[in-house]
Design a protein around this motif. Structure first.
Motif, PDB file in Angstrom:
ATOM      1  N   SER A  64     -17.415   3.827 -38.308  1.00  0.00           N
ATOM      2  CA  SER A  64     -17.428   2.494 -37.716  1.00  0.00           C
ATOM      3  C   SER A  64     -16.028   1.904 -37.697  1.00  0.00           C
ATOM      4  CB  SER A  64     -18.363   1.579 -38.520  1.00  0.00           C
ATOM      5  OG  SER A  64     -18.433   0.295 -37.961  1.00  0.00           O
ATOM      6  N   ALA A  65     -15.640   1.358 -36.545  1.00  0.00           N
ATOM      7  CA  ALA A  65     -14.356   0.655 -36.458  1.00  0.00           C
ATOM      8  C   ALA A  65     -14.481  -0.677 -37.187  1.00  0.00           C
ATOM      9  CB  ALA A  65     -13.969   0.433 -35.006  1.00  0.00           C
ATOM     10  N   THR A  66     -13.563  -0.926 -38.088  1.00  0.00           N
ATOM     11  CA  THR A  66     -13.599  -2.170 -38.862  1.00  0.00           C
ATOM     12  C   THR A  66     -12.500  -3.139 -38.468  1.00  0.00           C
ATOM     13  OG1 THR A  66     -12.274  -1.090 -40.590  1.00  0.00           O
ATOM     14  CG2 THR A  66     -14.680  -1.063 -40.847  1.00  0.00           C
ATOM     15  N   ARG A  67     -11.424  -2.633 -37.814  1.00  0.00           N
ATOM     16  CA  ARG A  67     -10.338  -3.498 -37.348  1.00  0.00           C
ATOM     17  C   ARG A  67      -9.746  -2.906 -36.079  1.00  0.00           C
ATOM     18  NH1 ARG A  67      -6.888  -4.764 -42.913  1.00  0.00           N
ATOM     19  NH2 ARG A  67      -8.465  -6.064 -43.917  1.00  0.00           N
ATOM     20  N   LEU A  68      -9.326  -3.785 -35.193  1.00  0.00           N
ATOM     21  CA  LEU A  68      -8.572  -3.358 -34.023  1.00  0.00           C
ATOM     22  C   LEU A  68      -7.085  -3.536 -34.308  1.00  0.00           C
ATOM     23  CD1 LEU A  68     -10.651  -4.951 -31.111  1.00  0.00           C
ATOM     24  CD2 LEU A  68     -10.731  -2.599 -31.942  1.00  0.00           C
ATOM     25  N   ILE A  69      -6.287  -2.588 -33.851  1.00  0.00           N
ATOM     26  CA  ILE A  69      -4.841  -2.650 -34.028  1.00  0.00           C
ATOM     27  C   ILE A  69      -4.223  -3.077 -32.707  1.00  0.00           C
ATOM     28  CG2 ILE A  69      -2.770  -1.349 -34.647  1.00  0.00           C
ATOM     29  CD1 ILE A  69      -4.604   0.524 -36.257  1.00  0.00           C
ATOM     30  N   VAL A  70      -3.470  -4.163 -32.744  1.00  0.00           N
ATOM     31  CA  VAL A  70      -2.930  -4.783 -31.539  1.00  0.00           C
ATOM     32  C   VAL A  70      -1.405  -4.766 -31.601  1.00  0.00           C
ATOM     33  CG1 VAL A  70      -2.905  -6.855 -30.089  1.00  0.00           C
ATOM     34  CG2 VAL A  70      -4.951  -6.271 -31.427  1.00  0.00           C
ATOM     35  N   ASP A  71      -0.793  -4.333 -30.499  1.00  0.00           N
ATOM     36  CA  ASP A  71       0.664  -4.292 -30.405  1.00  0.00           C
ATOM     37  C   ASP A  71       1.097  -5.153 -29.225  1.00  0.00           C
ATOM     38  OD1 ASP A  71       3.339  -3.714 -30.236  1.00  0.00           O
ATOM     39  OD2 ASP A  71       3.078  -1.648 -29.557  1.00  0.00           O
ATOM     40  N   ASP A  72       1.737  -6.278 -29.521  1.00  0.00           N
ATOM     41  CA  ASP A  72       2.267  -7.163 -28.472  1.00  0.00           C
ATOM     42  C   ASP A  72       1.209  -7.509 -27.421  1.00  0.00           C
ATOM     43  OD1 ASP A  72       4.185  -8.743 -27.335  1.00  0.00           O
ATOM     44  OD2 ASP A  72       5.119  -7.103 -26.201  1.00  0.00           O
ATOM     45  N   GLY A  73      -0.003  -7.842 -27.903  1.00  0.00           N
ATOM     46  CA  GLY A  73      -1.082  -8.260 -27.011  1.00  0.00           C
ATOM     47  C   GLY A  73      -1.926  -7.138 -26.460  1.00  0.00           C
ATOM     48  N   THR A  74      -1.578  -5.886 -26.751  1.00  0.00           N
ATOM     49  CA  THR A  74      -2.345  -4.743 -26.258  1.00  0.00           C
ATOM     50  C   THR A  74      -3.079  -4.067 -27.409  1.00  0.00           C
ATOM     51  OG1 THR A  74      -0.818  -4.317 -24.436  1.00  0.00           O
ATOM     52  CG2 THR A  74      -2.196  -2.481 -25.126  1.00  0.00           C
ATOM     53  N   VAL A  75      -4.367  -3.814 -27.228  1.00  0.00           N
ATOM     54  CA  VAL A  75      -5.136  -3.087 -28.233  1.00  0.00           C
ATOM     55  C   VAL A  75      -4.759  -1.610 -28.134  1.00  0.00           C
ATOM     56  CG1 VAL A  75      -7.440  -2.424 -29.004  1.00  0.00           C
ATOM     57  CG2 VAL A  75      -7.036  -4.744 -28.157  1.00  0.00           C
ATOM     58  N   ILE A  76      -4.213  -1.063 -29.208  1.00  0.00           N
ATOM     59  CA  ILE A  76      -3.705   0.310 -29.175  1.00  0.00           C
ATOM     60  C   ILE A  76      -4.431   1.247 -30.139  1.00  0.00           C
ATOM     61  CG2 ILE A  76      -1.414  -0.433 -28.451  1.00  0.00           C
ATOM     62  CD1 ILE A  76      -0.501   0.061 -31.377  1.00  0.00           C
ATOM     63  N   GLY A  77      -5.405   0.745 -30.869  1.00  0.00           N
ATOM     64  CA  GLY A  77      -6.113   1.620 -31.784  1.00  0.00           C
ATOM     65  C   GLY A  77      -7.046   0.851 -32.691  1.00  0.00           C
ATOM     66  N   ALA A  78      -7.547   1.562 -33.700  1.00  0.00           N
ATOM     67  CA  ALA A  78      -8.506   0.941 -34.602  1.00  0.00           C
ATOM     68  C   ALA A  78      -8.429   1.593 -35.972  1.00  0.00           C
ATOM     69  CB  ALA A  78      -9.921   1.078 -34.049  1.00  0.00           C
ATOM     70  N   GLU A  79      -8.764   0.797 -36.975  1.00  0.00           N
ATOM     71  CA  GLU A  79      -9.024   1.361 -38.292  1.00  0.00           C
ATOM     72  C   GLU A  79     -10.503   1.694 -38.359  1.00  0.00           C
ATOM     73  OE1 GLU A  79      -7.772  -0.973 -41.571  1.00  0.00           O
ATOM     74  OE2 GLU A  79      -5.642  -0.639 -41.193  1.00  0.00           O
ATOM     75  N   VAL A  80     -10.794   2.922 -38.778  1.00  0.00           N
ATOM     76  CA  VAL A  80     -12.159   3.441 -38.756  1.00  0.00           C
ATOM     77  C   VAL A  80     -12.554   3.872 -40.158  1.00  0.00           C
ATOM     78  CG1 VAL A  80     -13.678   5.229 -37.816  1.00  0.00           C
ATOM     79  CG2 VAL A  80     -11.861   4.240 -36.384  1.00  0.00           C
ATOM     80  N   VAL A  81     -13.706   3.433 -40.602  1.00  0.00           N
ATOM     81  CA  VAL A  81     -14.254   3.915 -41.863  1.00  0.00           C
ATOM     82  C   VAL A  81     -15.211   5.058 -41.548  1.00  0.00           C
ATOM     83  CG1 VAL A  81     -15.661   3.375 -43.872  1.00  0.00           C
ATOM     84  CG2 VAL A  81     -13.984   1.714 -43.038  1.00  0.00           C
ATOM     85  N   ARG A  82     -14.865   6.247 -42.030  1.00  0.00           N
ATOM     86  CA  ARG A  82     -15.675   7.443 -41.798  1.00  0.00           C
ATOM     87  C   ARG A  82     -16.019   8.073 -43.142  1.00  0.00           C
ATOM     88  NH1 ARG A  82     -14.087  13.173 -38.812  1.00  0.00           N
ATOM     89  NH2 ARG A  82     -16.241  13.746 -38.255  1.00  0.00           N
ATOM     90  N   ASP A  83     -17.307   8.060 -43.464  1.00  0.00           N
ATOM     91  CA  ASP A  83     -17.752   8.591 -44.751  1.00  0.00           C
ATOM     92  C   ASP A  83     -16.920   8.013 -45.897  1.00  0.00           C
ATOM     93  OD1 ASP A  83     -19.770  10.134 -43.634  1.00  0.00           O
ATOM     94  OD2 ASP A  83     -18.427  11.831 -43.279  1.00  0.00           O
ATOM     95  N   SER A  84     -16.773   6.695 -45.881  1.00  0.00           N
ATOM     96  CA  SER A  84     -16.099   5.924 -46.935  1.00  0.00           C
ATOM     97  C   SER A  84     -14.580   6.091 -46.943  1.00  0.00           C
ATOM     98  CB  SER A  84     -16.650   6.301 -48.320  1.00  0.00           C
ATOM     99  OG  SER A  84     -18.044   6.053 -48.370  1.00  0.00           O
ATOM    100  N   ARG A  85     -14.024   6.788 -45.975  1.00  0.00           N
ATOM    101  CA  ARG A  85     -12.573   6.951 -45.895  1.00  0.00           C
ATOM    102  C   ARG A  85     -12.044   6.162 -44.704  1.00  0.00           C
ATOM    103  NH1 ARG A  85      -9.581  12.037 -43.386  1.00  0.00           N
ATOM    104  NH2 ARG A  85      -7.415  11.377 -43.661  1.00  0.00           N
ATOM    105  N   THR A  86     -10.938   5.440 -44.888  1.00  0.00           N
ATOM    106  CA  THR A  86     -10.339   4.673 -43.803  1.00  0.00           C
ATOM    107  C   THR A  86      -9.334   5.536 -43.049  1.00  0.00           C
ATOM    108  OG1 THR A  86     -10.606   2.586 -44.990  1.00  0.00           O
ATOM    109  CG2 THR A  86      -9.011   2.621 -43.196  1.00  0.00           C
ATOM    110  N   ILE A  87      -9.510   5.594 -41.718  1.00  0.00           N
ATOM    111  CA  ILE A  87      -8.676   6.426 -40.857  1.00  0.00           C
ATOM    112  C   ILE A  87      -8.099   5.548 -39.756  1.00  0.00           C
ATOM    113  CG2 ILE A  87      -8.661   8.423 -39.281  1.00  0.00           C
ATOM    114  CD1 ILE A  87     -11.155   9.435 -40.783  1.00  0.00           C
ATOM    115  N   ARG A  88      -6.803   5.701 -39.477  1.00  0.00           N
ATOM    116  CA  ARG A  88      -6.162   4.969 -38.391  1.00  0.00           C
ATOM    117  C   ARG A  88      -6.148   5.860 -37.147  1.00  0.00           C
ATOM    118  NH1 ARG A  88      -2.531   0.915 -38.960  1.00  0.00           N
ATOM    119  NH2 ARG A  88      -1.002   2.040 -37.695  1.00  0.00           N
ATOM    120  N   VAL A  89      -6.791   5.381 -36.083  1.00  0.00           N
ATOM    121  CA  VAL A  89      -6.890   6.165 -34.844  1.00  0.00           C
ATOM    122  C   VAL A  89      -6.182   5.421 -33.725  1.00  0.00           C
ATOM    123  CG1 VAL A  89      -8.417   7.294 -33.197  1.00  0.00           C
ATOM    124  CG2 VAL A  89      -9.114   7.088 -35.593  1.00  0.00           C
ATOM    125  N   ARG A  90      -5.247   6.097 -33.095  1.00  0.00           N
ATOM    126  CA  ARG A  90      -4.566   5.502 -31.952  1.00  0.00           C
ATOM    127  C   ARG A  90      -5.362   5.767 -30.684  1.00  0.00           C
ATOM    128  NH1 ARG A  90       1.129   7.038 -28.907  1.00  0.00           N
ATOM    129  NH2 ARG A  90       1.205   5.175 -27.617  1.00  0.00           N
TER     130      ARG A  90
END
Length: 583
Positions: free
Chosen positions: A237-263
């Motif tokens: 599940s995506a728990t946060r969106l990552i935004v760069d200068d007004g553009t959504v460029i990725g998300a922080e994802v919790v997968r099986d209790s591990r947080t993963i940054r996906v661009r």
């Protein structure tokens, strides 16, 4: 709001798609077909969402299947129907996108996926209005789940009401044969074939492999995803969106209790199914009193919508109706489990049934659509309402969870689901309804049953009503007498099977901010975007039709964005490390 470095990615893809229902799966398939690398995030351990629980109908205008079946439709005809049903509660560009692009989305999926559908001779819910007609409802063809191999276990099972006997799926044709199997040799053979197939299935599978309705729809999309090797992360599940200068460029994802940054090089699609499982969001955004019962997936708690708002999006507040409603009854078992039954069509519209409020009076047309009937409950304050019938009607048509021809009703009475009385007055006393009002309503219904005309609410007066009635009954397929005890009642409460208030988007699913500007890189479809029919229910498939349409449109928009040709290859501009934050 915290900062983060753009170089610190655990994974990079072109498109992140949040949710593996019909909308998200469509977006993933189109993205892959258009040359992108999608990643689907599904928070549960099974795919399909509420779509897998549905009857699978999809509403489209003037499609190739409609034309092949001989239905005469046009965009202008559909626009007139929208004008009479949706009106101005939804932005005209969104309505137009659905009307015009729906058939393109369907045709695309018919060409590029395992999807197969047939246009059904089924009426719009207001066929009497200008532009209303039969044929816009599209049903998926049945699917053999054995084609999914071991992945069949990760396909969400249908609701028990659609798969009795522990997992044997039935469509409307099957139900009609089951009702007649003791009277018709043809029906008997049909039923025996179904049981034989089911029995063989259960030797090797956890449920029946003959899939129909929404389960067949999702299975067909799932088969395409598996064949195209599109990656799906379950329990993610995506728990946060990552935004760069007004553009959504990725998300922080919790997968099986591990947080993963996906661009996400090209975009993020929100398709998490709305908020039917969130009491907090229901109280804030739904009708008052708040609808408490839902046939939607409890796991759909609005996290996608909240992420969209955190990135600058907003919910639409133009439409009064914020859900797709259905009158619902609740059967409680001895263990405390509850079975919710949506009264879609099998009892209310039939002859010999009326619905009354606490004053014993009818309050609306019982053969109206489930959405319109529930609105009638709200408007009249008939909460709860009671569905009334005599023994003959219950035996012939069933009532709620009780199937036609049931030999014993005692366990349903013991569970407090069914109420009975030798007289109407006795029944009224048990359910707390004014007895004189109930007796007057029944007497008046019985007069209408003779004349064939409901002078109060017009039950059986439209093509839609008649379609849901009993074609063997005359003079009106929806009107019949209630005359011989014992008399029965089932308690109805307002429920829904999904929410319709979502993020404001443009006509290609792009999420808009408070100034009505697109938020770069962020899209929404399915029940996370505001419904293109604005909470109105104008025909069968008005949730799944938009799901496929805007799943397709968002993916095509993403596929056409951010490309620069270099030496014949597609190059995607890299992101600057400045002004990065977590939304």
């Amino acid at each position: 709001m915290s900062t983060a470095a753009t170089e610190n990615w655990d994974r990079e893809v072109d498109v992140i798609i949040m949710g593996a229902g019909a909308a998200g799966m469509t977006a993933a398939i189109v993205s892959k077909n258009e040359g992108l690398v999608p990643l689907v995030l599904e928070k549960t351990d099974q795919v399909g969402g509420t779509s897998a629980w549905s009857v699978g109908m999809m509403w489209f205008v003037d499609s190739a299947p409609m034309q092949a079946a001989g239905f005469k439709d046009s965009f202008d005809k559909a626009r007139k129907y929208f004008a009479g049903t949706v009106g101005t509660s939804v932005d005209a560009s969104l309505q137009e996108a659905y009307i015009r692009e729906g058939r393109e989305a369907l045709n695309y999926m018919l060409r590029n996926s395992e999807l197969e559908v047939v246009a059904v001779d089924y009426p719009d819910y207001h066929p009497e209005l200008e532009g209303g007609m039969f044929g816009r409802a599209h049903a998926p063809l049945e699917f053999d789940a054995r084609k999914l191999g071991p992945h069949f276990k990760t396909l969400r099972a249908p609701l028990p009401a659609f798969a009795p006997f522990g997992g044997m799926m039935l469509d409307l044709v099957d139900l009609l044969h089951f009702l007649s199997f003791t009277k018709s040799a043809r029906s008997f053979v049909h039923v025996m074939k179904r049981f034989l197939r089911y029995g063989v299935d259960r030797l090797s599978y956890h449920r029946g492999t003959r899939l129909v309705g929404g389960n067949a729809l999702i299975a067909r999309l799932y088969k395409t995803i598996l064949d195209r090797q599109i990656e799906i992360w379950l329990r993610s599940s995506a728990t946060r969106l990552i935004v760069d200068d007004g553009t959504v460029i990725g998300a922080e994802v919790v997968r099986d209790s591990r947080t993963i940054r996906v661009r996400a090089r090209r975009g993020v699609v929100i398709a998490t199914g709305g908020y039917p499982g969130s009491r907090e969001m229901r109280q804030e955004n739904s009708r008052k009193p708040t609808v408490e019962l839902t046939l939607g997936l409890p796991d759909n708690v609005g996290e996608g919508i909240r992420l969209g708002v955190s990135a600058g999006g907003r919910l639409d507040h133009n439409a009064e109706d914020t859900g797709f409603y259905v009158p619902t009854s609740v059967l409680s078992s001895e263990t405390g489990d509850k079975v919710l039954w949506g009264h879609f069509m099998l009892d209310r519209p039939k002859p010999g049934f009326i619905a009354v409020g606490k004053d014993g009076n009818r309050f609306t047309n019982e053969a109206a659509s489930y959405h319109a009937f529930t609105l009638g409950m709200f408007d009249a304050g008939a909460i709860p309402a009671y569905l009334i019938a005599d023994a003959a009607a219950v035996k012939k048509y069933g009532i709620g969870v009780i199937l036609p021809g049931s030999l014993s009703l005692r366990r349903y009475e013991k569970a407090g689901y069914l109420f009975s009385g030798r007289t109407l007055a006795e029944l009224a006393g048990k359910i707390g309804v004014d007895p004189s009002g109930l007796e007057r309503s029944v007497a008046r219904n019985n007069q209408f049953a003779v004349t064939g005309v409901d002078a109060d609410f017009g039950k059986g007066s439209s093509a839609y009503n008649i379609y849901k009635g009993d074609p063997t009954h005359s003079p009106n397929p929806c009107l019949g007498p209630i005359e011989r005890g014992p008399f029965y009642a089932v308690k109805l409460m307002p429920g829904d099977f999904g929410t319709s208030r979502g993020l404001v988007t443009g006509s290609r699913g792009e999420v808009l901010d408070h100034e009505n500007r697109p938020i770069s890189g962020l899209y929404a479809c399915g029940n996370d975007m505001n419904s293109p029919v604005g909470g109105h229910y104008i025909g069968a498939g008005i949730t799944l039709g938009p799901a496929l349409t805007f799943g397709y449109l968002t993916a095509m928009a993403i596929a056409g964005s951010g490309q620069t040709k270099v030496g014949g290859e597609v190059s995607v501009p890299s992101s600057s490390p400045s002004k990065v934050h977590i939304a």
